[in-house]
Every structure is written in C-alpha cells, then in structure tokens.
Design an enzyme around this catalytic site. Sequence first.
Site, PDB file in Angstrom:
ATOM      1  N   HIS A 188      -8.415   1.419  -3.963  1.00 49.91           N
ATOM      2  CA  HIS A 188      -9.543   1.197  -2.978  1.00 49.91           C
ATOM      3  C   HIS A 188      -9.759   2.460  -2.553  1.00 49.91           C
ATOM      4  CE1 HIS A 188      -9.784  -0.020   1.442  1.00 49.91           C
ATOM      5  NE2 HIS A 188     -10.840   0.408   0.890  1.00 49.91           N
ATOM      6  N   MET A 244      -8.336   8.475  -0.442  1.00 51.77           N
ATOM      7  CA  MET A 244      -9.340   8.739   0.787  1.00 51.77           C
ATOM      8  C   MET A 244      -9.957  10.240   0.938  1.00 51.77           C
ATOM      9  SD  MET A 244      -6.459   7.032   3.182  1.00 51.77           S
ATOM     10  CE  MET A 244      -6.690   7.773   4.689  1.00 51.77           C
ATOM     11  N   MET A 271     -11.776   4.700  -0.740  1.00 55.66           N
ATOM     12  CA  MET A 271     -12.388   4.960   0.711  1.00 55.66           C
ATOM     13  C   MET A 271     -13.373   6.403   0.636  1.00 55.66           C
ATOM     14  SD  MET A 271      -9.650   3.469   3.432  1.00 55.66           S
ATOM     15  CE  MET A 271      -8.312   3.748   2.577  1.00 55.66           C
ATOM     16  N   SER A 304       0.696  -1.205   0.131  1.00 51.27           N
ATOM     17  CA  SER A 304      -0.160  -0.013   0.126  1.00 51.27           C
ATOM     18  C   SER A 304       0.941   1.271   0.172  1.00 51.27           C
ATOM     19  CB  SER A 304      -0.970   0.171   1.153  1.00 51.27           C
ATOM     20  OG  SER A 304      -1.644   1.295   1.156  1.00 51.27           O
ATOM     21  N   HIS A 358      -1.318  -1.236  -4.248  1.00 53.55           N
ATOM     22  CA  HIS A 358      -2.503  -1.069  -3.659  1.00 53.55           C
ATOM     23  C   HIS A 358      -2.542   0.705  -3.416  1.00 53.55           C
ATOM     24  CE1 HIS A 358      -6.018  -2.031  -1.280  1.00 53.55           C
ATOM     25  NE2 HIS A 358      -5.658  -1.044  -0.508  1.00 53.55           N
ATOM     26  N   MET A 385     -11.449  -5.331   5.498  1.00 58.23           N
ATOM     27  CA  MET A 385     -10.748  -4.846   6.285  1.00 58.23           C
ATOM     28  C   MET A 385     -10.473  -5.073   7.784  1.00 58.23           C
ATOM     29  SD  MET A 385      -9.706  -2.096   4.427  1.00 58.23           S
ATOM     30  CE  MET A 385      -9.171  -1.037   5.644  1.00 58.23           C
ATOM     31  N   ASP A 412      -6.697  -6.166   4.139  1.00 59.47           N
ATOM     32  CA  ASP A 412      -6.025  -5.030   4.353  1.00 59.47           C
ATOM     33  C   ASP A 412      -5.994  -4.556   5.453  1.00 59.47           C
ATOM     34  OD1 ASP A 412      -4.933  -2.571   4.371  1.00 59.47           O
ATOM     35  OD2 ASP A 412      -6.387  -1.806   2.838  1.00 59.47           O
ATOM     36  N   GLY A 451      -0.286   1.558   9.867  1.00 57.02           N
ATOM     37  CA  GLY A 451       0.412   1.328  11.113  1.00 57.02           C
ATOM     38  C   GLY A 451      -0.476   0.796  12.336  1.00 57.02           C
ATOM     39  N   ASP A 467      -4.668   3.751  -1.943  1.00 58.58           N
ATOM     40  CA  ASP A 467      -5.685   4.161  -0.992  1.00 58.58           C
ATOM     41  C   ASP A 467      -6.253   5.475  -1.282  1.00 58.58           C
ATOM     42  OD1 ASP A 467      -6.212   1.760   0.976  1.00 58.58           O
ATOM     43  OD2 ASP A 467      -4.279   1.988   1.337  1.00 58.58           O
TER      44      ASP A 467
END
Length: 212
Positions: free
Chosen positions: A69, A40, A71, A11, A36, A140, A178, A148, A38
């Site tokens: 992905h 957001m 979100m 990611s 990957h 998820m 993930d 983290g 993300d």
Amino acid sequence: MDTKSKILAPSLLSADFSKLDDAIKMIENKNGGAVHIDVMDGQFVPEITYGQPVIRSIRKLTSLPFDVHLMVENPELQIESFAKCGADWITFHLEAGVHAHRIVQHIHELGKKAGVSIVPSTPISALEELLEYVDIILVMTVNPGYGGQSLIPSCVRKIQELKRIREEKGYNFKISVDGGVNSETLKIVADAGADIIVSGSAFFNGSLNWNF
C-alpha cells in the site's frame, strides 16, 4: 458470515519492526491470506515506515502475497521498484497520482495486481473511470498515517456502494478495507461487502477474532 470467502491481510505497520520474521510467522499461523505492507514517505502521510530494501529482505520469509500500500506522493515513480522487490499487489492513492489510469496500466504491465485507495474524504464517484480496470479498491476507514485509530462509521457506506456498483456493472475488482478493524467492527465491514480485510493493532495484540 463465512470467513473462507474473505482474505485477512494483517498490516505490518502494527508489528514489532525488530521482529518482522516473527510477525510474518504469526500471519501464516493465524489464517492470514496476504501480508499488508504500508509504505509511508513522510509527505503524503506524516510518518516514514520502510521501503524497497526491507520488502526485499522479508520477501524470502513467506510465499503469501505482499499487499503493498503506497502512501506516497508521485507513486508513478515508485511502481517498478516495488514490483521488482517483491510486491504482488500494488495499491496507490488516487489523491497522490494525477494520471491514475496510466499508473494502473503500468502495474499490470509489470504483471502485478493494481489497486487504488481513497482516504475518508474522497467520494466513490471519484473512482468511476477506474473501476473497470482495477483489481482492488482499498477503502480507508481511518485517515491514513497511524495505526490504532477508530473506524469512521460513515466509510462503511462506501463499501456498500462499491459492492452495489460491482454487481450492477459486472466488474471484477475486490473491495479492501483498512483502518480500525477489530473484533467489534470486523463483521460490520465484512457484511458491507469487504473481500480483503486489513487489520493491524487488533491482529497483532491477539484480540481479533477472525472466526466470527
């Protein structure tokens, strides 16, 4: 466990954003099978990452599939633009889209693989009407929004349940996981049935041992 049957999808959320070219080279050099990404929006999750212009600019750096992905709220408004900017796999959140089946159809019409993701509090039963049609189910194993975090152990049961349903029904979707995947949890999620394994912090800090 034979890692050849699994896809590692590091990611970029945990990469140095000022050196995304180096991050992609690292993914290529360390057995990554997909990138990957993300996305957001600051609404579905608290923070904002990057969008179409960044994905378009890094698309030329690799031939690896871009596992995007989303979100974001109202993902149906974003599907076409992300398909055009370089996404190969487009995953949206079940919790963010009302007409999920229609969104899956749209992704397929654009020639991309369609994925649906669920947060830790959403049960597998909520996916029942979609499993026949999707290419990827993203489980998820942390609450989305930050890198983290530690894997939530109860989410592993969802991976096992999806694997069971797939075998019983003869479905073809891949199971992606993930959140909190590191050298301690990698084998757990792989043994549970994950096909696509997303890792951020552990991959980029060099602590992930993929040859488990």
